[in-house]
Scaffold this motif. Structure first.
Motif, PDB file in Angstrom:
ATOM      1  N   PRO A 238       0.812  -1.223   0.000  1.00 19.22           N
ATOM      2  CA  PRO A 238       0.000   0.000   0.000  1.00 19.22           C
ATOM      3  C   PRO A 238       0.844   1.272   0.000  1.00 19.22           C
ATOM      4  CG  PRO A 238      -0.806  -1.574   1.628  1.00 19.22           C
ATOM      5  CD  PRO A 238       0.508  -2.106   1.149  1.00 19.22           C
ATOM      6  N   ILE A 239       0.334   2.308  -0.689  1.00 18.45           N
ATOM      7  CA  ILE A 239       0.910   3.645  -0.608  1.00 18.45           C
ATOM      8  C   ILE A 239       0.523   4.243   0.747  1.00 18.45           C
ATOM      9  CG2 ILE A 239       0.793   5.977  -1.584  1.00 18.45           C
ATOM     10  CD1 ILE A 239       2.251   4.183  -3.429  1.00 18.45           C
ATOM     11  N   THR A 240       1.435   4.958   1.377  1.00 15.30           N
ATOM     12  CA  THR A 240       1.141   5.548   2.691  1.00 15.30           C
ATOM     13  C   THR A 240       1.027   7.073   2.591  1.00 15.30           C
ATOM     14  OG1 THR A 240       3.484   5.728   3.278  1.00 15.30           O
ATOM     15  CG2 THR A 240       2.350   3.678   3.866  1.00 15.30           C
ATOM     16  N   TYR A 241       0.398   7.662   3.607  1.00 15.13           N
ATOM     17  CA  TYR A 241       0.155   9.102   3.625  1.00 15.13           C
ATOM     18  C   TYR A 241       0.560   9.702   4.971  1.00 15.13           C
ATOM     19  CZ  TYR A 241      -2.158   8.274  -0.727  1.00 15.13           C
ATOM     20  OH  TYR A 241      -2.397   7.897  -2.035  1.00 15.13           O
ATOM     21  N   ASN A 242       1.403  10.746   4.881  1.00 14.25           N
ATOM     22  CA  ASN A 242       1.838  11.519   6.041  1.00 14.25           C
ATOM     23  C   ASN A 242       2.467  10.638   7.124  1.00 14.25           C
ATOM     24  OD1 ASN A 242       2.174  14.031   7.335  1.00 14.25           O
ATOM     25  ND2 ASN A 242       0.299  13.759   8.521  1.00 14.25           N
ATOM     26  N   ARG A 243       3.219   9.668   6.699  1.00 13.27           N
ATOM     27  CA  ARG A 243       3.893   8.790   7.666  1.00 13.27           C
ATOM     28  C   ARG A 243       5.411   8.978   7.686  1.00 13.27           C
ATOM     29  NH1 ARG A 243       0.774   5.155  10.236  1.00 13.27           N
ATOM     30  NH2 ARG A 243      -1.260   4.629   9.377  1.00 13.27           N
ATOM     31  N   THR A 244       5.912   9.874   6.836  1.00 16.98           N
ATOM     32  CA  THR A 244       7.353  10.132   6.807  1.00 16.98           C
ATOM     33  C   THR A 244       7.592  11.630   6.647  1.00 16.98           C
ATOM     34  OG1 THR A 244       7.504   9.905   4.399  1.00 16.98           O
ATOM     35  CG2 THR A 244       7.788   7.902   5.705  1.00 16.98           C
ATOM     36  N   VAL A 245       8.835  12.033   6.806  1.00 16.67           N
ATOM     37  CA  VAL A 245       9.193  13.442   6.664  1.00 16.67           C
ATOM     38  C   VAL A 245       8.878  13.933   5.250  1.00 16.67           C
ATOM     39  CG1 VAL A 245      11.122  15.075   6.668  1.00 16.67           C
ATOM     40  CG2 VAL A 245      10.961  13.318   8.456  1.00 16.67           C
ATOM     41  N   SER A 246       9.194  13.122   4.257  1.00 17.15           N
ATOM     42  CA  SER A 246       8.955  13.494   2.863  1.00 17.15           C
ATOM     43  C   SER A 246       7.518  13.186   2.465  1.00 17.15           C
ATOM     44  CB  SER A 246       9.911  12.728   1.949  1.00 17.15           C
ATOM     45  OG  SER A 246       9.561  12.922   0.589  1.00 17.15           O
ATOM     46  N   LEU A 247       6.977  14.015   1.589  1.00 16.22           N
ATOM     47  CA  LEU A 247       5.647  13.781   1.034  1.00 16.22           C
ATOM     48  C   LEU A 247       5.717  13.188  -0.368  1.00 16.22           C
ATOM     49  CD1 LEU A 247       3.963  17.080   2.263  1.00 16.22           C
ATOM     50  CD2 LEU A 247       3.292  14.768   2.947  1.00 16.22           C
ATOM     51  N   LEU A 248       6.901  12.698  -0.750  1.00 19.09           N
ATOM     52  CA  LEU A 248       7.058  12.090  -2.066  1.00 19.09           C
ATOM     53  C   LEU A 248       6.600  10.632  -2.055  1.00 19.09           C
ATOM     54  CD1 LEU A 248      10.517  13.503  -3.197  1.00 19.09           C
ATOM     55  CD2 LEU A 248       8.223  14.346  -3.763  1.00 19.09           C
ATOM     56  N   ASN A 249       6.055  10.199  -3.193  1.00 23.84           N
ATOM     57  CA  ASN A 249       5.644   8.803  -3.363  1.00 23.84           C
ATOM     58  C   ASN A 249       6.795   7.962  -3.893  1.00 23.84           C
ATOM     59  OD1 ASN A 249       2.880   8.963  -2.701  1.00 23.84           O
ATOM     60  ND2 ASN A 249       2.343   9.685  -4.746  1.00 23.84           N
ATOM     61  N   PRO A 250       6.747   6.655  -3.648  1.00 25.72           N
ATOM     62  CA  PRO A 250       7.603   5.737  -4.405  1.00 25.72           C
ATOM     63  C   PRO A 250       6.992   5.545  -5.790  1.00 25.72           C
ATOM     64  CG  PRO A 250       6.152   4.488  -2.985  1.00 25.72           C
ATOM     65  CD  PRO A 250       5.887   5.938  -2.689  1.00 25.72           C
ATOM     66  N   ASN A 251       7.689   4.848  -6.686  1.00 23.56           N
ATOM     67  CA  ASN A 251       7.049   4.415  -7.925  1.00 23.56           C
ATOM     68  C   ASN A 251       5.784   3.644  -7.557  1.00 23.56           C
ATOM     69  OD1 ASN A 251       9.247   5.450  -9.366  1.00 23.56           O
ATOM     70  ND2 ASN A 251      10.292   3.478  -9.419  1.00 23.56           N
ATOM     71  N   PHE A 252       4.740   3.767  -8.390  1.00 24.08           N
ATOM     72  CA  PHE A 252       3.498   3.095  -8.002  1.00 24.08           C
ATOM     73  C   PHE A 252       2.746   2.537  -9.208  1.00 24.08           C
ATOM     74  CE2 PHE A 252       2.291   7.587  -8.508  1.00 24.08           C
ATOM     75  CZ  PHE A 252       1.162   7.505  -9.298  1.00 24.08           C
ATOM     76  N   LEU A 253       1.823   1.643  -8.889  1.00 23.77           N
ATOM     77  CA  LEU A 253       0.949   1.004  -9.874  1.00 23.77           C
ATOM     78  C   LEU A 253      -0.494   1.323  -9.540  1.00 23.77           C
ATOM     79  CD1 LEU A 253       2.734  -2.420  -9.647  1.00 23.77           C
ATOM     80  CD2 LEU A 253       2.319  -1.338 -11.860  1.00 23.77           C
ATOM     81  N   ILE A 254      -1.285   1.612 -10.568  1.00 23.35           N
ATOM     82  CA  ILE A 254      -2.737   1.682 -10.433  1.00 23.35           C
ATOM     83  C   ILE A 254      -3.292   0.484 -11.180  1.00 23.35           C
ATOM     84  CG2 ILE A 254      -4.820   3.055 -10.780  1.00 23.35           C
ATOM     85  CD1 ILE A 254      -3.113   5.550 -10.875  1.00 23.35           C
ATOM     86  N   LEU A 255      -4.028  -0.370 -10.479  1.00 17.25           N
ATOM     87  CA  LEU A 255      -4.451  -1.658 -11.021  1.00 17.25           C
ATOM     88  C   LEU A 255      -5.970  -1.788 -10.979  1.00 17.25           C
ATOM     89  CD1 LEU A 255      -1.787  -3.790  -9.117  1.00 17.25           C
ATOM     90  CD2 LEU A 255      -1.638  -2.930 -11.474  1.00 17.25           C
ATOM     91  N   GLY A 256      -6.545  -2.270 -12.064  1.00 21.05           N
ATOM     92  CA  GLY A 256      -7.985  -2.445 -12.153  1.00 21.05           C
ATOM     93  C   GLY A 256      -8.454  -3.763 -11.570  1.00 21.05           C
ATOM     94  N   ASP A 257      -9.098  -4.570 -12.366  1.00 22.74           N
ATOM     95  CA  ASP A 257      -9.698  -5.831 -11.930  1.00 22.74           C
ATOM     96  C   ASP A 257      -8.729  -6.636 -11.058  1.00 22.74           C
ATOM     97  OD1 ASP A 257     -10.985  -8.262 -11.647  1.00 22.74           O
ATOM     98  OD2 ASP A 257     -11.343  -8.555 -13.781  1.00 22.74           O
TER      99      ASP A 257
END
Length: 274
Positions: A238-257
């Motif tokens: 899972p992508i996380t939110y506001n759990r680290t000093v940086s607000l940057l995302n890692p590389n990520f996937l958006i997946l359908g079915d």
């Protein structure tokens, strides 16, 4: 309160989108570069100020994070039980290139999880929105209807439509695919509009390689999740939110079915955590 909040966020997104579209159509904006060399326009700044102002008026006491504003120190942010996170123009490069593929993103995050997401596409006059547990919807000039990811007749073999950026090289993304299936690229603009394409079943997946912020995925995560998909990092976590000093995302996937064996299709790689 959640239902009332969603309605107000929709109104704010549409209002900001109207201001952005007016500047876009009149070409009434200037462009500069931020410290990370990414572009920003006066439309980004004006829209950010408008959205922040409207949120503070409607929901006093709830903090706001905007891509285009100075970010609060993590020692302060980590105390928040809830906050808004916005991207006033997701797809600034598309705005500048005049493709029309840019959107307004507003999300409400509670206990580090996005629970309301609103994405407005000004040029397409389309509003995508979702509230956790209540489904995802698309509203345009013709109708308002529930949306869902495309269900594969054969999750093991059907062709896959992959959303691809117009502004980035395709090869690094396509190299991460390990499948004999027919893969059909769908070129389009901003991250959030790619997410909406997946949520409404017009595309099946998207791999984002390169820098993004939590404002790029928060609204999308609610909409895609309520439509039956998910957003994960490249190790399918899972992508996380506001759990680290940086607000940057890692590389990520958006997946359908979720019946599709995505972990067999995309080559997992150790994510670059913040």
């Amino acid at each position: 309160m959640a239902g009332t909040m969603l309605e107000r966020l929709k109104e704010i997104a549409i209002e900001a989108g109207g201001v952005i579209l007016s500047m876009y159509e009149r070409r009434d904006y200037s462009t500069a570069e931020k410290t990370d060399d990414s572009p920003v326009t006066t439309a980004d700044i004006i829209a950010s100020e408008l959205i922040e102002d409207r949120l503070k008026q409607a929901f006093p006491g709830i903090p706001v994070i905007s891509e285009e504003s100075e970010h609060q120190d993590y020692n302060e942010r980590r105390q928040w039980g809830a906050y808004f996170i916005i991207d006033p123009i997701d797809g600034t490069q598309e705005f500048i290139a005049r493709s029309g593929d840019f959107a307004v993103n507003i999300a409400y995050v509670e206990k580090n999880e996005p629970v309301i997401g609103v994405i407005f596409w000004p040029v397409g006059e389309a509003l995508y929105y979702a509230e956790k547990g209540a489904g995802a919807f698309k509203q345009d000039a013709l109708e308002c209807r529930p949306i869902n990811v495309r269900k594969f007749a054969d999750p093991q073999a059907d062709p896959i439509v992959i959303a691809i950026s117009r502004r980035q090289a395709r090869e690094p993304v396509l190299k991460r695919l390990q499948t004999e299936r027919d893969v059909q690229p769908f070129p389009t603009g901003s991250c959030s509009l790619k997410a909406c394409l997946i949520a409404e079943g017009k595309a099946d997946c998207f791999l984002r390689l390169g820098p993004t912020g939590e404002w790029d995925t928060a609204a999308s995560q609610v909409i895609v999740g309520e439509a039956g998909g998910r957003i994960v990092n490249e190790n399918f976590e899972p992508i996380t939110y506001n759990r680290t000093v940086s607000l940057l995302n890692p590389n990520f996937l958006i997946l359908g079915d979720q019946n599709v064996p995505w972990e067999e299709i995309f080559i997992a790689r150790q994510a670059r955590f913040r």
